[in-house]
Enzyme design. Sequence first.
Site, mmCIF file in Angstrom:
data_model
loop_
_atom_site.group_PDB
_atom_site.id
_atom_site.type_symbol
_atom_site.label_atom_id
_atom_site.label_comp_id
_atom_site.label_asym_id
_atom_site.label_seq_id
_atom_site.Cartn_x
_atom_site.Cartn_y
_atom_site.Cartn_z
ATOM 1 C CG ASN A 28 -2.347 0.695 0.885
ATOM 2 O OD1 ASN A 28 -2.252 1.609 0.064
ATOM 3 N ND2 ASN A 28 -3.395 0.041 1.514
ATOM 4 C CG HIS B 111 23.996 4.774 9.534
ATOM 5 N ND1 HIS B 111 24.652 4.970 8.341
ATOM 6 C CD2 HIS B 111 22.642 4.736 9.279
ATOM 7 C CE1 HIS B 111 23.617 5.271 7.287
ATOM 8 N NE2 HIS B 111 22.548 5.049 7.853
ATOM 9 C CB ALA C 41 -0.775 -1.516 13.007
ATOM 10 C CE LYS D 39 10.228 -8.337 23.641
ATOM 11 N NZ LYS D 39 10.259 -7.859 24.969
ATOM 12 N NE ARG E 41 -3.855 -15.208 19.115
ATOM 13 C CZ ARG E 41 -4.383 -15.884 17.969
ATOM 14 N NH1 ARG E 41 -4.050 -17.009 17.670
ATOM 15 N NH2 ARG E 41 -5.364 -15.014 17.258
#
Length: 195
Positions: free
Chosen positions: A85, A115, A160, A180, A183
């Site tokens: 998108n 960097h 998100a 992380k 589930r």
Amino acid sequence: MKTEKEKAREGLLYDANYDEELLHERAVCADATHELNQLRPSQTAEREALLRRLFGKCGKAFTIVSPFFCDYGYNIEIGENFFMNMNGIILDEAKVKFGDNVFIAPGCGFYTAGHPLDAERRNKGLEYAYPITVGNNVWIGAQVCVLPGVTIGDNVVIGAGSVVTKDIPANVLAAGNPCKVIREITEEDKKKYIK
């Protein structure tokens, strides 16, 4: 003696800011993405042809909504049924590979470049680039940031706003900053939207 481009491919520190070859290649890519972003959405054939010239590999069917930005283009490989998108960014100093059926929401970035923490080296224009790999059947939510060297497994959903700093295994829902695993995705998830 290795060129700066060869150093980048090997994950070594390289001169990204002053090397003439890399500066030229980024300028060519910037012109191509500028052209892409000026095309009307209805100019699908022209958009597809330009992206096929720009990218290293493309599946038969894909959609990239403008605006879109990348640094080189030739380091990007997309599989079948790829969708990105608007406001997508791929800093492809190293390879960025997407599998089949990858859906990317607005405002996502894939950044292979990093960097040095050491200011002296950083100020000399040195950087490194580590590849990013995204598996098949992956949905990446809005405003996700994927950092250098990350691999995201098959059948993954990234929530998100996540910042993906480490590899994510297959068949999971993952989210957060840092991202992380929340589930596993199970057979029960198939029933969620059935009424």
